[in-house]
Design an enzyme around this catalytic site. Structure first.
Site, PDB file in Angstrom:
ATOM      1  N   ARG A 104      59.115  12.659  -9.086  1.00 14.60           N
ATOM      2  CA  ARG A 104      59.172  13.068 -10.499  1.00 14.60           C
ATOM      3  C   ARG A 104      60.532  13.712 -10.764  1.00 14.60           C
ATOM      4  O   ARG A 104      60.876  14.720 -10.147  1.00 14.60           O
ATOM      5  CB  ARG A 104      58.038  14.070 -10.795  1.00 14.60           C
ATOM      6  CG  ARG A 104      58.102  14.585 -12.213  1.00 14.60           C
ATOM      7  CD  ARG A 104      57.006  15.596 -12.529  1.00 14.60           C
ATOM      8  NE  ARG A 104      57.284  16.136 -13.850  1.00 14.60           N
ATOM      9  CZ  ARG A 104      57.188  17.395 -14.212  1.00 14.60           C
ATOM     10  NH1 ARG A 104      56.764  18.300 -13.352  1.00 14.60           N
ATOM     11  NH2 ARG A 104      57.492  17.776 -15.418  1.00 14.60           N
ATOM     12  N   TYR A 115      51.212  27.282 -10.320  1.00 11.08           N
ATOM     13  CA  TYR A 115      51.929  28.140  -9.377  1.00 11.08           C
ATOM     14  C   TYR A 115      51.179  29.416  -9.022  1.00 11.08           C
ATOM     15  O   TYR A 115      51.267  29.897  -7.916  1.00 11.08           O
ATOM     16  CB  TYR A 115      53.293  28.557  -9.959  1.00 11.08           C
ATOM     17  CG  TYR A 115      54.299  27.439  -9.946  1.00 11.08           C
ATOM     18  CD1 TYR A 115      55.158  27.269  -8.872  1.00 11.08           C
ATOM     19  CD2 TYR A 115      54.383  26.535 -11.005  1.00 11.08           C
ATOM     20  CE1 TYR A 115      56.089  26.236  -8.830  1.00 11.08           C
ATOM     21  CE2 TYR A 115      55.303  25.491 -10.981  1.00 11.08           C
ATOM     22  CZ  TYR A 115      56.144  25.352  -9.898  1.00 11.08           C
ATOM     23  OH  TYR A 115      57.049  24.324  -9.861  1.00 11.08           O
ATOM     24  N   HIS A 168      62.906  18.479 -19.975  1.00 13.91           N
ATOM     25  CA  HIS A 168      62.609  19.613 -19.086  1.00 13.91           C
ATOM     26  C   HIS A 168      63.582  20.749 -19.424  1.00 13.91           C
ATOM     27  O   HIS A 168      64.527  21.024 -18.677  1.00 13.91           O
ATOM     28  CB  HIS A 168      62.744  19.158 -17.631  1.00 13.91           C
ATOM     29  CG  HIS A 168      62.094  20.067 -16.629  1.00 13.91           C
ATOM     30  ND1 HIS A 168      61.110  19.647 -15.758  1.00 13.91           N
ATOM     31  CD2 HIS A 168      62.270  21.387 -16.350  1.00 13.91           C
ATOM     32  CE1 HIS A 168      60.739  20.657 -14.988  1.00 13.91           C
ATOM     33  NE2 HIS A 168      61.428  21.732 -15.341  1.00 13.91           N
ATOM     34  N   ASN A 172      50.946  21.788 -13.933  1.00 15.85           N
ATOM     35  CA  ASN A 172      51.836  22.488 -13.007  1.00 15.85           C
ATOM     36  C   ASN A 172      51.154  23.810 -12.677  1.00 15.85           C
ATOM     37  O   ASN A 172      50.919  24.622 -13.576  1.00 15.85           O
ATOM     38  CB  ASN A 172      53.189  22.800 -13.653  1.00 15.85           C
ATOM     39  CG  ASN A 172      53.967  21.542 -14.036  1.00 15.85           C
ATOM     40  OD1 ASN A 172      53.560  20.433 -13.697  1.00 15.85           O
ATOM     41  ND2 ASN A 172      55.073  21.719 -14.728  1.00 15.85           N
ATOM     42  N   GLU A 201      56.006  21.750 -19.746  1.00 15.07           N
ATOM     43  CA  GLU A 201      55.576  23.140 -19.935  1.00 15.07           C
ATOM     44  C   GLU A 201      55.838  23.732 -21.313  1.00 15.07           C
ATOM     45  O   GLU A 201      56.725  24.572 -21.501  1.00 15.07           O
ATOM     46  CB  GLU A 201      56.198  24.019 -18.860  1.00 15.07           C
ATOM     47  CG  GLU A 201      55.820  23.557 -17.468  1.00 15.07           C
ATOM     48  CD  GLU A 201      56.343  24.469 -16.375  1.00 15.07           C
ATOM     49  OE1 GLU A 201      57.231  25.286 -16.653  1.00 15.07           O
ATOM     50  OE2 GLU A 201      55.854  24.356 -15.252  1.00 15.07           O
ATOM     51  N   GLU A 234      53.349  19.697 -10.512  1.00 11.50           N
ATOM     52  CA  GLU A 234      54.180  20.698  -9.836  1.00 11.50           C
ATOM     53  C   GLU A 234      53.287  21.706  -9.145  1.00 11.50           C
ATOM     54  O   GLU A 234      52.260  22.109  -9.688  1.00 11.50           O
ATOM     55  CB  GLU A 234      55.072  21.485 -10.814  1.00 11.50           C
ATOM     56  CG  GLU A 234      56.324  20.790 -11.244  1.00 11.50           C
ATOM     57  CD  GLU A 234      57.174  21.637 -12.190  1.00 11.50           C
ATOM     58  OE1 GLU A 234      57.267  22.863 -11.966  1.00 11.50           O
ATOM     59  OE2 GLU A 234      57.713  21.070 -13.135  1.00 11.50           O
TER      60      GLU A 234
END
Ligand code: BGC
Length: 520
Positions: A81, A314, A126, A312, A171, A383
Site C-alpha cells: 500500500r 494503532y 495521504h 488503521n 484517516e 495499517e
C-alpha cells in the site's frame, strides 16, 4: 497435534506493508512536482518537527523505488500500500496540467510491483494537499469535492487498468479533527469551531463522488474495489460503569462519524452525534449545528460508497468525564461536546510513539464492533505498526505484530469477522510527521544520515516473512533463523526458548556453586 500452538490465518488472507508519499518519496521539487502543504509546512514551521528534519529526501523512494519493490518481494508481500502525491501528478491540484514525469514514476512502480506478483493498493490522498488548493481553503471549501473527484478521474484513467484496490482518503479523523484542532500538522491552521466539521462533510462527499465515478465508468471493466481508510482509536470506559455510556458515544464520534454515512442501513450522520452537536452549537450561540447536515441526495450518494472497510489500528484509549476546567479535543485528548477526556490506559504498554500505547486486544474489539454495527462486510487492516527506537534486533516489534495477528486470528475464528488482510505500517523507516526521524516504524531500517538510504532488514521483517510464507502466527525459531542467517543478525530465540535457555543457565550455575561449596 499435541502441544501445537498453531494459529493459522486463512489461506486467502492477504499480507502487506504500507507507506505514504510524503513520508518516503523525497524528490519534493523533482521533475515538475508542485508543492504540497507538507512541503511548505516543514520549511516554515521547523520547530513543529521534533528533530527539525523534513521529507525533502526522506527514504528517497522517488529514486530508489526499485529497492522498495525488492524488499517487498523479499518479504513475500501479497500487497504493497503506497500513496500517490496529488501534486506530483497535478502540480497545482487541478487537472489542466498533468505532470508526465510524475505519471511515469507511479506507472513504473505499479508495473514493477505487478511483475513481482505484488498487488498495488493505492491511496489517493495521504495528508499532502496541493498547496494551491490549500490557499483556496482546502478541505473547508465545498469545491474540494470537485477538485478531488477530478483528481480521482485522472488517476483512474492512468492506472485503473492495473490498480484493483483503491483507498480514496487516509484517516479522515486525523485530516479533519486532529489537524484543525491542534494546528500542529500541515497546513498549520488551528480552527476548532467550524473547520473540522466542514472538513467532515466535504471529505466524505469527495470520497463518495470519487467512488461513484469508478462505479459508473470503470467497475464493469476492471472489477476493482474502493474504500477509505479510517484510523480507529478503540475507546474503553475509564473506571466507573457510568463511563460505559461515554465510551459508546465516544465511538459514535470516532468511528460512527466516518462510517455511519457509508456503511449503515439508514445513512447520514450517527443520530447521537447529530443531536449532541446541534445542542452544543445552540448553547454556543449558533442558530445551526456546526456539523453541516446532508441533503437526501448527498445521503444517497454516500450510502454504500465503499466495497470493504479499511481500518488503521494503532492504539486504545480510555474515556472519562472531564473535571472542572479540563477541555480535550478530538481525536486524542477528549471532546468538548461530550465534556469528556481521553487518557492512555494504565494497562497498555508504552511505545516510542508517545501517543500510541500498545494494546493488541483493542484491535479485536474494533473488528467485532465493525461487524456488529455495519454487518458482515470484508475488513482489511490497512495499517498497524509499532513506533520503536532505531534498533535492528527489534524483539518488541516482532511481539507487537504477533500479538496483533493473534487478535485478528481470534476475531476471525471466534467472532466470525471477515478480516481479509493485514498491512504492517511501515515497509521501511520514514518521515513520521511531527516526530521527524526520531522514531522508527519500519520492517526495514534506514540510516537517514546515509545518503545511500540503504534498506536493512530488521529481525521483525524476517518473522513477518515467515508468517507470510506459512500463514502461521507462532512461526518456528528455525524459520526466522534460516532467514536471518542470510542477514548476519544474531540468532533469535522465542520467549519460551529463552525461558528454557535461562533455566538451563541457572541450573548449571547452581550446580557449579554447590560443587565449589562442598569440594573446595
Ligand atoms: C498514518 C501514518 C503514520 C502512522 C504512524 C497513521 O495514522 O496514516 O501516516 O505514519 O499513523 O503514526
Amino acid at each position: 497435534m499435541v502441544g501445537c500452538s498453531c494459529q493459522k490465518l486463512p489461506q486467502n488472507f492477504k499480507f502487506g506493508a504500507a507507506t505514504a508519499a510524503y513520508q518516503i518519496e523525497g524528490g519534493w521539487k523533482a521533475d515538475g512536482k508542485g508543492k504540497s502543504v507538507w512541503d511548505e509546512f516543514v520549511h516554515t514551521h521547523k520547530d513543529a518537527i521534533e528533530d527539525r528534519t523534513n521529507g525533502d529526501v526522506a527514504a528517497d523512494s522517488y529514486h530508489l523505488w526499485r529497492e522498495d519493490v525488492r524488499i517487498a518481494s523479499q518479504l513475500g508481500l501479497d500487497h504493497y500500500r503506497f500513496s500517490i502525491s496529488w501534486s506530483r501528478i497535478l502540480p497545482s491540484g487541478l487537472p489542466n496540467n498533468v505532470n508526465k514525469a510524475g505519471v511515469k514514476y507511479y506507472s513504473d512502480l505499479i508495473d514493477e510491483l505487478l511483475r513481482q506478483g505484488i498487488e498495488p493498493v493505492v491511496t489517493m490522498y495521504h495528508f499532502d494537499l496541493p498547496l494551491t488548493l490549500q490557499s483556496l481553503g482546502g478541505w473547508t471549501n465545498p469545491l474540494i469535492v470537485d477538485w478531488f473527484s477530478d483528481y480521482a478521474k485522472v488517476l483512474y484513467s492512468l492506472f485503473a487498468d492495473r490498480v484493483k484496490t483503491w483507498i480514496t482518503m487516509n484517516e479522515a479523523v486525523v485530516l479533519c479533527d486532529m489537524i484543525f484542532n491542534t494546528g500542529s500538522l500541515a497546513p498549520g491552521i488551528k480552527e476548532e469551531e467550524l473547520a473540522p466539521f466542514l472538513c467532515n462533510k466535504y471529505l466524505l462527499l469527495a470520497h463518495a463522488k470519487a467512488y461513484r465515478i469508478y462505479e459508473r465508468e470503470y467497475k464493469n471493466k476492471y472489477h476493482g474495489r474502493i474504500s477509505l481508510a479510517n484510523n480507529i482509536i478503540w475507546i474503553e470506559p475509564y473506571k466507573h460503569p457510568r463511563d460505559k455510556e461515554l465510551a459508546k458515544l465516544g465511538l459514535d464520534f470516532m468511528i460512527g462519524r466516518y462510517s455511519h454515512p457509508i456503511y449503515s442501513k439508514e445513512g447520514g450522520w450517527p443520530p447521537t452525534v447529530e443531536k449532541i452537536l446541534l445542542e452544543y452549537s445552540l448553547k454556543q450561540g449558533y442558530n445551526y449545528s456546526r456539523l453541516p447536515s446532508f441533503t437526501e441526495e448527498e445521503k444517497k450518494l454516500l450510502k454504500g460508497s465503499a466495497d470493504f472497510y479499511a481500518v488503521n489500528y494503532y492504539t486504545t484509549y480510555v474515556i472519562r468525564p472531564a473535571k472542572k476546567g479540563e477541555r480535550g479535543f478530538w481525536f486524542l485528548t477528549g471532546s468538548p461536546e461530550l465534556d469528556a477526556m481521553m487518557e492512555k490506559p494504565a494497562y497498555a504498554e508504552p511505545s516510542a510513539g508517545v501517543i500510541m500505547p500498545v494494546y493488541p486486544k483493542g484491535l479485536r474489539q474494533t473488528l467485532s464492533y465493525l461487524k456488529k454495527n455495519y454487518g458482515d462486510i470484508d475488513i482489511m487492516i490497512t495499517e498497524n505498526g509499532y513506533a520503536g527506537k532505531h534498533q535492528m534486533y527489534d524483539h518488541v516489534r516482532l511481539k507487537f505484530i504477533k500479538d496483533h495477528l493473534t487478535e485478528v486470528y481470534l476475531a476471525i475464528n471466534e467472532d466470525k469477522v471477515n478480516v481479509i488482510g493485514y498491512t504492517y505500517w511501515a515497509l521501511m523507516d520514514n518521515f513520521e510527521w511531527n516526530s521527524g526521524y526520531s522514531v522508527a516504524f519500519g520492517l526495514y531500517a534506514i540510516n537517514h544520515d546515509d545518503p545511500k538510504k540503504i534498506r536493512s532488514p530488521r529481525l521483525s521483517s524476517q518473522y513477518y516473512a515467515c508468517v507470510i510464507k506459512t500463514h502461521e502466527i507462532n512461526v518456528s525459531d528455525q524459520c526466522i533463523n534460516e532467514n536471518i542467517d542470510k542477514l548476519h543478525l544474531p540468532h533469535y530465540h522465542s520467549f519460551t526458548n529463552r525461558i528454557s535457555a535461562s533455566k538451563t543457565v541457572i541450573v548449571v550455575l547452581f550446580l557449579g556453586f554447590m560443587y565449589i561449596y562442598y569440594y573446595r
